[in-house]
Enzyme design. Structure first.
Site, PDB file in Angstrom:
ATOM      1  N   HIS A 155       0.833  -1.217   0.000  1.00 41.69           N
ATOM      2  CA  HIS A 155       0.000   0.000   0.000  1.00 41.69           C
ATOM      3  C   HIS A 155       0.867   1.267   0.000  1.00 41.69           C
ATOM      4  O   HIS A 155       0.435   2.307   0.502  1.00 41.69           O
ATOM      5  CB  HIS A 155      -0.937   0.046   1.211  1.00 41.69           C
ATOM      6  CG  HIS A 155      -1.674  -1.230   1.464  1.00 41.69           C
ATOM      7  ND1 HIS A 155      -2.895  -1.509   0.890  1.00 41.69           N
ATOM      8  CD2 HIS A 155      -1.333  -2.322   2.205  1.00 41.69           C
ATOM      9  CE1 HIS A 155      -3.292  -2.721   1.286  1.00 41.69           C
ATOM     10  NE2 HIS A 155      -2.362  -3.232   2.078  1.00 41.69           N
ATOM     11  N   SER A 276      14.522  21.900 -16.252  1.00 47.08           N
ATOM     12  CA  SER A 276      13.322  22.705 -16.428  1.00 47.08           C
ATOM     13  C   SER A 276      13.712  24.033 -17.061  1.00 47.08           C
ATOM     14  O   SER A 276      14.796  24.561 -16.793  1.00 47.08           O
ATOM     15  CB  SER A 276      12.675  22.943 -15.061  1.00 47.08           C
ATOM     16  OG  SER A 276      11.884  24.111 -15.086  1.00 47.08           O
ATOM     17  N   LYS A 282      15.881  22.046 -11.010  1.00 40.29           N
ATOM     18  CA  LYS A 282      15.230  20.779 -11.347  1.00 40.29           C
ATOM     19  C   LYS A 282      16.088  19.813 -12.142  1.00 40.29           C
ATOM     20  O   LYS A 282      16.846  20.200 -13.024  1.00 40.29           O
ATOM     21  CB  LYS A 282      13.966  21.065 -12.179  1.00 40.29           C
ATOM     22  CG  LYS A 282      12.898  21.750 -11.382  1.00 40.29           C
ATOM     23  CD  LYS A 282      12.142  20.757 -10.537  1.00 40.29           C
ATOM     24  CE  LYS A 282      10.709  20.887 -10.899  1.00 40.29           C
ATOM     25  NZ  LYS A 282       9.944  19.763 -10.921  1.00 40.29           N
ATOM     26  N   GLU A 289       9.251   8.807 -17.009  1.00 41.52           N
ATOM     27  CA  GLU A 289       7.852   9.226 -17.210  1.00 41.52           C
ATOM     28  C   GLU A 289       7.381   8.926 -18.630  1.00 41.52           C
ATOM     29  O   GLU A 289       6.247   8.496 -18.844  1.00 41.52           O
ATOM     30  CB  GLU A 289       7.707  10.722 -16.909  1.00 41.52           C
ATOM     31  CG  GLU A 289       7.866  11.026 -15.421  1.00 41.52           C
ATOM     32  CD  GLU A 289       7.939  12.521 -15.120  1.00 41.52           C
ATOM     33  OE1 GLU A 289       7.742  13.347 -16.032  1.00 41.52           O
ATOM     34  OE2 GLU A 289       8.202  12.851 -13.947  1.00 41.52           O
TER      35      GLU A 289
END
Ligand code: ARG
Length: 457
Positions: A155, A276, A282, A289
């Site tokens: 979980h 970024s 970043k 992704e």
């Protein structure tokens, strides 16, 4: 050149030609098409349907077409309807009338069924090779991380401690199953449709076994109607590809989490991450992704072909031309993702200190504290309740079970002795788990030995 102008009195409408044509994508299997044609004429000559001289002229012509496509001297343009017409018309241009004999005893229906099978078979091999490369990388990381402790989750809550080797081993198993699926599909699909004709075989004395053996098939397909209308093998392959993507996507999801500021379990290599345009600090996991994102596309291909096939009466229908673009896209996508994923994984740094510190927090040793009581005669259900009370005390004081004084343990159960701390140490928690498949060193060493043997075979 059109392969079928005879019974028509009017030119095809240009939009119809464009809509109907498949050359823009089926040129991808020009090499398979030529290979199939060479096998076909070799068989025709063996059967006395072509002379040896005719066969040789056709094979020379086909080989020169292939060479010219590969050198760039011959460009596949959009004037032909499909790759089959393109090759045949260029053959006739090059060798004259004898080229018109190539298509004897063959239809584009068994031809395209063959080309797609040959292409898929090659793709299965390439995909498998990429899986093997990934498995080697995984195994190396496992060998290096037998003692790298980390929390195991259920979980997404810390559950029990494991090792990084054990966690990676789960993916090793998944990608092994993927290879197994590919091998099953390859075995089942390895029959040659050539000779099925348009749908009902031919009247020529073809030797289908011979053609099949020339092309590395185990034999010819059975029923000729099924031969030209079967796309099961492609559906199975797309399903296997979708499963590979599902595995990659889950792994990517973990890497994205692990790479986040909150986890800091891993750091992606600069060469496998991106920045970024606005936020200078970043370093984003875009590759992970994107792989997760492209999974949807591969699932889409599978779904699309299933839907395309569901209402088709026997035998060939033009709908089946729709199998190509989506399959090619899925095949290329999965190969690209496997290669990029392997690169990302092999360059990534694992932060063992952070992983271990995280495993020490979050009561991952609570089950082991309960097991301690059970080993001293307390029934498991009672032990579970007692450790629950201890956990509550720790939460109130914001400490770990390892830091709770012995008096507090004893207040809950007099059974606890000073050896409780050793019994719930991270090392003990992991190393005592030595059932087959568990994270303890002994079990993991066994697993790694089996994996090594598997990869060496
Ligand atoms: N481009 C076609 C396909 O991909 C080739 C087969 C054409 N056959 C036919 N009967 N029109 O399915």
């Amino acid at each position: 050149m059109k392969l079928w102008g005879g019974r028509f009195t009017k030119e095809t409408n240009q939009l119809v030609h464009n809509f109907n044509a498949s050359i823009s994508f089926d040129q991808k299997f020009y090499a398979q098409d030529i290979r199939g044609s060479i096998a076909h004429v070799t068989m025709l000559a063996k059967q006395g349907i072509l002379t040896e001289a005719e066969r040789d002229a056709i094979i020379d012509g086909l080989s020169s077409i292939q060479n010219d496509i590969e050198s760039g001297a011959l460009i596949i343009d959009g004037s032909s309807e499909d790759i089959h017409s393109f090759v045949e018309s260029h053959l006739i241009d090059r060798i004259g009338d004898v080229g018109k004999k190539l298509h004897t005893g063959r239809s584009r229906n068994d031809q395209v069924a063959l080309d797609m099978k040959l292409y898929t078979r090659d793709e299965i091999g390439e995909t498998d090779a990429l899986l093997v490369k990934l498995l080697h990388t995984l195994l190396k990381l496992m060998e290096e991380n037998l003692d790298t402790y980390m929390p195991g989750f259920t979980h997404l809550q810390k559950a029990q401690p494991v090792t990084l080797a054990h966690h990676l081993g789960a993916y090793f198993e998944m990608f092994c199953r993927d290879r197994g699926r590919l091998a099953d599909i390859r075995r089942r699909m390895n029959t040659c449709p050539l000779g099925a004709g348009a749908l009902a075989g031919t009247t020529y004395p073809l030797d289908r076994d011979y053609t099949a053996s020339l092309l590395g098939f185990d034999g010819p397909t059975g029923n000729s109607m099924d031969s030209v209308s079967d796309r099961d093998y492609l559906i199975e392959f797309l399903s296997a590809l979708a499963t590979i993507m599902m595995h990659l996507s889950r792994f990517c999801e973990e890497i994205i989490l692990w790479n986040s500021n909150e986890y800091r379990f891993v750091e992606l290599d600069d060469s496998y991450s991106t920045g970024s345009s606005i936020m200078p600090q970043k370093k984003n996991p875009d590759i992970a992704e994107l792989i997760r994102g492209k999974t949807g596309r591969v699932y889409g291909a599978l779904q699309s072909l299933l839907v395309t096939m569901k209402g088709l009466p026997l035998a060939y229908n033009k709908d089946m031309q729709e199998d190509k673009e989506l399959s090619f896209d899925a095949m290329d996508t999965v190969k690209g993702c496997l290669a990029l994923f392997e690169g990302m994984l092999s360059t990534m740094k694992f932060n063992a200190t952070v992983m271990e510190a995280s495993a020490k927090k979050g009561f991952t040793n609570a089950t082991d504290a309960a097991d301690y009581l059970v080993n001293h005669g307390v029934p498991f259900r009672d032990a579970h309740g007692m450790v629950g009370q201890l956990v509550l005390m720790c939460i109130e004081r914001n400490i770990a079970l390892d830091d709770l004084p012995l008096e507090d343990y004893r207040a809950v159960s007099p059974v606890f002795g000073p050896d409780i701390y050793e019994a719930i140490s991270l090392k003990t928690c992991v190393e005592k788990r030595v059932t087959a498949g568990a994270p303890g060193r002994q079990s993991m060493e066994n697993a790694i030995r089996q994996y090594r043997t598997y990869l060496e075979q």
